[in-house]
Each structure stands twice: as structure tokens, then as C-alpha cells.
Design a protein around this motif. Structure first.
Motif, PDB file in Angstrom:
ATOM      1  N   GLU A  93     -11.389 -12.308 -15.947  1.00  0.00           N
ATOM      2  CA  GLU A  93     -10.844 -11.437 -14.900  1.00  0.00           C
ATOM      3  C   GLU A  93      -9.377 -11.113 -15.205  1.00  0.00           C
ATOM      4  OE1 GLU A  93     -12.772 -10.583 -12.197  1.00  0.00           O
ATOM      5  OE2 GLU A  93     -11.185  -9.408 -11.282  1.00  0.00           O
ATOM      6  N   ASN A  97      -7.766  -7.590 -16.249  1.00  0.00           N
ATOM      7  CA  ASN A  97      -6.616  -7.065 -15.536  1.00  0.00           C
ATOM      8  C   ASN A  97      -5.527  -6.636 -16.517  1.00  0.00           C
ATOM      9  OD1 ASN A  97      -5.082  -6.571 -13.207  1.00  0.00           O
ATOM     10  ND2 ASN A  97      -4.045  -8.528 -13.430  1.00  0.00           N
ATOM     11  N   VAL A 104      -3.572   1.611 -18.823  1.00  0.00           N
ATOM     12  CA  VAL A 104      -2.839   2.556 -17.975  1.00  0.00           C
ATOM     13  C   VAL A 104      -1.444   2.804 -18.546  1.00  0.00           C
ATOM     14  CG1 VAL A 104      -1.831   2.873 -15.673  1.00  0.00           C
ATOM     15  CG2 VAL A 104      -4.134   1.988 -15.901  1.00  0.00           C
ATOM     16  N   ILE A 127       9.345  -2.559 -14.795  1.00  0.00           N
ATOM     17  CA  ILE A 127       9.519  -3.053 -13.418  1.00  0.00           C
ATOM     18  C   ILE A 127       8.176  -3.501 -12.833  1.00  0.00           C
ATOM     19  CG2 ILE A 127      10.171  -2.443 -11.047  1.00  0.00           C
ATOM     20  CD1 ILE A 127      12.119  -0.350 -12.288  1.00  0.00           C
ATOM     21  N   ASN A 128       7.201  -2.583 -12.882  1.00  0.00           N
ATOM     22  CA  ASN A 128       5.945  -2.823 -12.154  1.00  0.00           C
ATOM     23  C   ASN A 128       4.947  -3.727 -12.855  1.00  0.00           C
ATOM     24  OD1 ASN A 128       6.437  -1.123  -9.815  1.00  0.00           O
ATOM     25  ND2 ASN A 128       6.357   0.567 -11.252  1.00  0.00           N
ATOM     26  N   LEU A 129       4.929  -3.709 -14.157  1.00  0.00           N
ATOM     27  CA  LEU A 129       3.943  -4.541 -14.857  1.00  0.00           C
ATOM     28  C   LEU A 129       4.540  -5.847 -15.363  1.00  0.00           C
ATOM     29  CD1 LEU A 129       1.725  -2.067 -16.887  1.00  0.00           C
ATOM     30  CD2 LEU A 129       1.496  -2.852 -14.573  1.00  0.00           C
ATOM     31  N   GLY A 131       7.523  -7.025 -14.246  1.00  0.00           N
ATOM     32  CA  GLY A 131       8.192  -7.673 -13.111  1.00  0.00           C
ATOM     33  C   GLY A 131       9.670  -7.919 -13.364  1.00  0.00           C
ATOM     34  N   LEU A 221      11.992 -10.094 -10.982  1.00  0.00           N
ATOM     35  CA  LEU A 221      11.877  -9.882  -9.535  1.00  0.00           C
ATOM     36  C   LEU A 221      11.825 -11.233  -8.829  1.00  0.00           C
ATOM     37  CD1 LEU A 221       9.185  -7.035  -9.511  1.00  0.00           C
ATOM     38  CD2 LEU A 221      11.574  -6.780  -8.913  1.00  0.00           C
ATOM     39  N   GLN A 222      12.324 -11.243  -7.618  1.00  0.00           N
ATOM     40  CA  GLN A 222      12.418 -12.491  -6.839  1.00  0.00           C
ATOM     41  C   GLN A 222      11.111 -13.286  -6.811  1.00  0.00           C
ATOM     42  OE1 GLN A 222      13.635 -11.640  -2.873  1.00  0.00           O
ATOM     43  NE2 GLN A 222      13.846 -13.773  -2.312  1.00  0.00           N
ATOM     44  N   GLN A 223       9.995 -12.549  -6.719  1.00  0.00           N
ATOM     45  CA  GLN A 223       8.700 -13.224  -6.587  1.00  0.00           C
ATOM     46  C   GLN A 223       8.120 -13.693  -7.914  1.00  0.00           C
ATOM     47  OE1 GLN A 223       9.478 -10.163  -5.685  1.00  0.00           O
ATOM     48  NE2 GLN A 223       7.934  -8.659  -6.211  1.00  0.00           N
TER      49      GLN A 223
ATOM     50  N   MET B  15       2.021   3.467 -11.567  1.00  0.00           N
ATOM     51  CA  MET B  15       1.483   2.550 -10.552  1.00  0.00           C
ATOM     52  C   MET B  15       0.308   3.178  -9.802  1.00  0.00           C
ATOM     53  SD  MET B  15       2.467  -0.420 -10.600  1.00  0.00           S
ATOM     54  CE  MET B  15       1.722  -1.030  -9.112  1.00  0.00           C
ATOM     55  N   LEU B  18      -2.598   2.819 -11.991  1.00  0.00           N
ATOM     56  CA  LEU B  18      -2.990   1.415 -12.100  1.00  0.00           C
ATOM     57  C   LEU B  18      -3.753   0.959 -10.849  1.00  0.00           C
ATOM     58  CD1 LEU B  18      -2.505  -0.852 -14.184  1.00  0.00           C
ATOM     59  CD2 LEU B  18      -0.719  -1.662 -12.689  1.00  0.00           C
ATOM     60  N   THR B  85       4.654  -3.612  -3.117  1.00  0.00           N
ATOM     61  CA  THR B  85       6.065  -3.333  -3.391  1.00  0.00           C
ATOM     62  C   THR B  85       6.730  -4.344  -4.323  1.00  0.00           C
ATOM     63  OG1 THR B  85       8.211  -3.099  -2.293  1.00  0.00           O
ATOM     64  CG2 THR B  85       6.662  -4.584  -1.274  1.00  0.00           C
ATOM     65  N   THR B  86       7.883  -3.944  -4.856  1.00  0.00           N
ATOM     66  CA  THR B  86       8.676  -4.880  -5.672  1.00  0.00           C
ATOM     67  C   THR B  86       9.535  -5.775  -4.767  1.00  0.00           C
ATOM     68  OG1 THR B  86      10.346  -3.158  -5.869  1.00  0.00           O
ATOM     69  CG2 THR B  86       8.870  -3.447  -7.736  1.00  0.00           C
ATOM     70  N   GLU B  87       9.656  -5.379  -3.490  1.00  0.00           N
ATOM     71  CA  GLU B  87      10.476  -6.170  -2.545  1.00  0.00           C
ATOM     72  C   GLU B  87       9.713  -7.453  -2.199  1.00  0.00           C
ATOM     73  OE1 GLU B  87      13.438  -4.950  -1.919  1.00  0.00           O
ATOM     74  OE2 GLU B  87      12.989  -3.010  -2.819  1.00  0.00           O
ATOM     75  N   GLY B  88      10.162  -8.552  -2.763  1.00  0.00           N
ATOM     76  CA  GLY B  88       9.390  -9.782  -2.584  1.00  0.00           C
ATOM     77  C   GLY B  88       9.991 -10.776  -1.606  1.00  0.00           C
ATOM     78  N   SER B 106       3.182  -8.277  -3.387  1.00  0.00           N
ATOM     79  CA  SER B 106       4.369  -8.050  -4.221  1.00  0.00           C
ATOM     80  C   SER B 106       3.955  -7.702  -5.646  1.00  0.00           C
ATOM     81  CB  SER B 106       5.230  -9.309  -4.253  1.00  0.00           C
ATOM     82  OG  SER B 106       5.616  -9.645  -2.959  1.00  0.00           O
ATOM     83  N   LYS B 107       4.726  -6.789  -6.254  1.00  0.00           N
ATOM     84  CA  LYS B 107       4.496  -6.438  -7.656  1.00  0.00           C
ATOM     85  C   LYS B 107       5.130  -7.501  -8.549  1.00  0.00           C
ATOM     86  CE  LYS B 107       4.716  -1.467  -6.757  1.00  0.00           C
ATOM     87  NZ  LYS B 107       5.558  -0.286  -6.906  1.00  0.00           N
ATOM     88  N   PRO B 108       4.673  -7.721  -9.745  1.00  0.00           N
ATOM     89  CA  PRO B 108       3.541  -7.049 -10.370  1.00  0.00           C
ATOM     90  C   PRO B 108       2.216  -7.500  -9.757  1.00  0.00           C
ATOM     91  CG  PRO B 108       4.579  -8.629 -11.893  1.00  0.00           C
ATOM     92  CD  PRO B 108       5.359  -8.658 -10.654  1.00  0.00           C
ATOM     93  N   ILE B 109       1.340  -6.532  -9.521  1.00  0.00           N
ATOM     94  CA  ILE B 109       0.092  -6.868  -8.816  1.00  0.00           C
ATOM     95  C   ILE B 109      -0.956  -7.441  -9.762  1.00  0.00           C
ATOM     96  CG2 ILE B 109       0.300  -5.291  -6.870  1.00  0.00           C
ATOM     97  CD1 ILE B 109      -1.633  -3.408  -8.426  1.00  0.00           C
ATOM     98  N   GLN B 110      -1.760  -8.326  -9.197  1.00  0.00           N
ATOM     99  CA  GLN B 110      -2.933  -8.846  -9.902  1.00  0.00           C
ATOM    100  C   GLN B 110      -4.124  -8.110  -9.304  1.00  0.00           C
ATOM    101  OE1 GLN B 110      -3.620 -11.270 -12.352  1.00  0.00           O
ATOM    102  NE2 GLN B 110      -1.465 -10.910 -12.802  1.00  0.00           N
ATOM    103  N   SER B 111      -4.848  -7.426 -10.170  1.00  0.00           N
ATOM    104  CA  SER B 111      -5.965  -6.619  -9.701  1.00  0.00           C
ATOM    105  C   SER B 111      -6.933  -7.431  -8.828  1.00  0.00           C
ATOM    106  CB  SER B 111      -6.693  -6.051 -10.907  1.00  0.00           C
ATOM    107  OG  SER B 111      -7.668  -5.178 -10.502  1.00  0.00           O
ATOM    108  N   SER B 112      -7.222  -8.673  -9.280  1.00  0.00           N
ATOM    109  CA  SER B 112      -8.193  -9.502  -8.549  1.00  0.00           C
ATOM    110  C   SER B 112      -7.685  -9.804  -7.126  1.00  0.00           C
ATOM    111  CB  SER B 112      -8.445 -10.805  -9.293  1.00  0.00           C
ATOM    112  OG  SER B 112      -7.226 -11.407  -9.635  1.00  0.00           O
TER     113      SER B 112
END
Lengths: 272, 128
Positions: A93, A97, A104, A127-129, A131, A221-223, B15, B18, B85-88, B106-112
Motif C-alpha cells: 500500500e 502510494n 503524478v 512542499i507537498n510530497l 514535506g 513541516l511541523q507535522q 496536489m 494527486l 493542508t500543510t498547516e499542521g 496534514s500534508k504530505p498526505i498518505q493515500s491510505s
């Protein structure tokens, strides 16, 4: 209490006593019968049950116990296999992903020949992939042999990334460009301070062995706490796609500029 | 969870693609894309949408404003909304949920993770 009451009680007691007597007699009779039966069986040597039958039953019990044990073992094996399949499913999985992300990203990177648009897409991907929060994209100026920022995303304390200049082969970034080997700092393990010269990650933008620039990451990113194992792989693959996309769009814009110049020159010649 | 219509509100084409790619796992999924909050409201007025997935930072109208407007609209307020969002930061998350979003990713996203969140929202018929 009257005499009648006493009489009634007496009668009841007598009745109970008689019942008890009858019961005791019955018990004694049964006891005697059983004693007699046991004595006669002992005398004739009759077995309580057939020995062969007992043996068969014992063997059946043994077989069933073995079967039970085998089933338990198989159940444990299947359970283990199940766990293995579950973890493989999670891995697949995750791979799926990542492949989707990569598909993409590469699709987007090669969807245009506009240099600024390609750079914008690289930024979106980082940024998006990946992070990343603060990062810079550096391109090599072959005339000066310096790597200079062409795009960046700043976030305190990482300000001034737009003016980053790195000499080819000098410092951590210059060496990454020269060697073509990516550089990563895993803060969880290595700790240490991140500086402009020593970022979290520096990945060369490479077309085969030819390095055309770098993607340098200063903060995530923070997360996102740190890079995962998959990130390194994904990042390298993305960098390769980004490199070809940047290079071809740059060549295209240069050729377009030259074409315009030649066209203008030809127009000038034909009009005079 | 078949024939679901999703509205993906995101200014980044990468995005958008994606997220749309992930949503194709839902059988016969119909995906409508919008580039910002205003574009999303236009699409919402002309289409029957089952679930909205929106970014926060977008030009013209951001995702939080969009969530708030959707929740104030009697015809749209029952549509489940997921913020991506990127705002985490926790306060951003709380703000998004307080405005009426059903989930915050929060991004980066996990598809699952995205698929699981959507499936849960659609199966419970969550309303913000």
C-alpha cells in the motif's frame, strides 16, 4: 395445644417414620443385589468392558489428540501467515502510494516546457510530497562555476535563502554538487545544528552524471519529524525527474530566445 | 460508496492531480476540481457534491472561508468536508474543525489515510 393437635402430630411423625423405613429397606435390598452381582462377576471373571474396545477407544482418543495438536499448529502457522500478509499489504500500500506520488510528480514536471512553471512545480512537489518547509533550488552557472538560488521557500529562521551562492566543490553543498551524492542529516540519530552550510538534506539535480543544480532542504513541516526510509528513495527519483524537466525547459526557453533574436534579425534584413 | 462525486479544491495542480488519483480508488468516482474557494462555490451551486476536499492556503478565497460559507448555506451544510493542508499546528486543526470541517489531514498526505478517512465519513454520513 389440645389433645387433637398432639394426635395429628403423632400421626404425621408415624407416617414419616414409615416412609423412612420403606426407603431404608429398599436401599438395603439394592445394596444386596449389587453385592450379589459383583460377587458373581468376580467369580466368572467377566470383564467390566471389552478390552479390545477399550484399546480402540484409547487409540481414537490419541488420534484425536494428535489431530487437535496438528490443527493448533496449523492454526498458529496460518495466523503467522496472516500477520505476514497484513504487513506485506501495508508495505505494498505504501509502495503504491509512493508510485502514485512519483507518477503524478513526474507527469506534472514534464507537462510543460515553461521554465518558471517547471520550477513552480518542483516547489509544489518539495512542499507537498516531501514535506519541506524551508528550502532552496540552486542551479549551476557554468560561466562562474557557482550554484545560485533560483527559487526558495523561506520560513524563520531560514531567511536569505534567495541569496545563497555556493562555489562548486567547496563546503558541504559544493561537494554534493561535485560528487553527485545526496547528503542527508537524520537529526533523530545525529542531532547537531542545521546551518546554511549544513542543511537537513541536499539532493543533486542530476542528468546521468551531469549535475545541473541542487535541492537543499533546511526544515520540514511541523507535522513531519524526520525523513523516512522511503523519503530518500522518493526524493532521489523526484530529483532525477526534476533535473531533466528543468534542463529541457531551460534549453527550450534559450532556444526560443535565440529563435526570436534570429527572427528579428531576419525581419530587419528583409525590411531594409 | 459507489458513484460518489468529490469536489477537490486546491490551487496546486500537482496536489489536485494527486488527490484525484487517490480518489479513483472509489468505484465510479466523479471528481470535480476547483482552484480556490470562489471557484468551489460556483461548482457547488451547479453540481450535486457528496464530499469536499479542500486546501486552506489558496488565492481569492481560502479553505477556511469556504468551510464557513458551506456550513452557513442550508442547501450545502450537510456535505462532509475534509481539510488537506500543510498547516499542521494543533490550533490550525482546531480552528478548521470548529468551523465545521469533518476531518483535517496534514500534508504530505498518505493515500491510505485519505481513503480511510473518506470511507469513514461516507459510511457514517457525517455532517459538520
Amino acid at each position: 395445644m389440645t389433645t387433637d393437635d398432639y394426635n395429628r402430630k403423632g400421626e404425621k411423625f408415624l407416617e414419616l417414620f414409615n416412609k423412612g423405613k420403606e426407603f431404608t429397606e429398599e436401599l438395603l435390598k439394592e445394596n444386596q443385589r449389587l453385592r450379589y452381582r459383583l460377587a458373581s462377576m468376580e467369580a466368572t471373571g467377566t470383564p467390566v468392558a471389552n478390552q479390545e474396545e477399550i484399546q480402540q477407544l484409547r487409540s481414537q482418543i490419541q488420534n484425536l489428540a494428535d489431530e487437535n495438536r496438528r490443527l493448533h499448529e496449523r492454526f498458529r502457522e496460518v495466523e503467522e501467515e496472516n500477520k505476514d500478509f497484513a504487513s506485506r499489504y501495508v508495505e505494498i500500500e505504501e509502495q503504491n502510494n509512493n508510485l502514485a506520488n512519483l507518477y503524478v510528480a513526474s507527469y506534472q514536471l514534464h507537462s510543460t516546457l515553461d521554465f518558471r512553471e517547471v520550477i513552480q512545480i518542483v516547489q509544489e512537489i518539495v512542499i507537498n510530497l516531501v514535506g519541506a518547509e524551508a528550502f532552496a533550488i540552486l542551479l549551476l552557472d557554468e560561466k562562474t562555476n557557482e550554484l545560485k538560488t533560483i527559487a526558495c521557500e523561506e520560513e524563520k529562521p531560514w531567511t536569505g535563502l534567495e541569496n545563497l551562492t555556493v562555489r562548486w566543490g567547496e563546503g558541504v553543498l559544493g561537494k554534493v554538487a561535485k560528487s553527485g551524492e545526496a547528503y542527508y542529516v537524520n537529526q533523530d540519530i545525529e542531532g547537531g545544528e542545521i546551518t546554511f552550510e549544513k542543511p537537513l538534506a541536499a539532493v543533486p539535480l542530476k542528468i546521468k552524471e551531469h549535475v545541473i543544480g541542487l535541492i537543499v532542504i533546511y526544515s520540514l513541516l511541523q507535522q513531519k519529524d524526520s525523513f523516512s526510509a522511503v523519503d530518500y528513495e522518493l526524493f532521489s527519483l523526484l530529483a532525477a525527474h526534476a533535473a531533466t524537466a528543468i534542463f529541457s525547459s531551460k534549453l527550450y526557453s534559450q532556444s526560443e530566445r535565440k529563435l526570436n533574436t534570429i527572427q528579428s534579425f531576419l525581419d530587419l534584413l528583409t525590411t531594409t | 460508496m459507489e458513484n460518489t462525486t468529490f469536489l477537490v479544491v486546491e490551487d496546486s495542480p500537482t496536489m489536485r492531480q494527486l488527490i484525484s488519483f487517490s480518489l479513483k480508488r472509489f468505484k465510479n468516482a466523479r471528481i470535480i476540481e476547483a482552484v480556490d474557494g470562489v471557484d468551489a462555490l460556483k461548482k457547488l451551486s451547479g453540481e450535486r457534491i457528496d464530499l469536499i476536499l479542500t486546501d486552506i492556503n489558496m488565492p481569492v478565497m481560502d479553505g477556511l472561508k469556504l468551510v464557513s460559507l458551506v456550513r452557513q448555506n442550508a442547501q450545502l451544510q450537510s456535505i462532509p468536508i475534509i481539510i488537506i493542508t500543510t498547516e499542521g499546528a494543533e490550533e490550525d486543526r482546531e480552528r478548521g474543525l470548529a468551523l465545521g470541517a469533518n476531518a483535517y489531514i496534514s500534508k504530505p498526505i498518505q493515500s491510505s489515510h485519505l481513503i480511510k478517512t473518506i470511507s469513514e465519513l461516507l459510511s457514517t454520513g457525517a455532517i459538520g
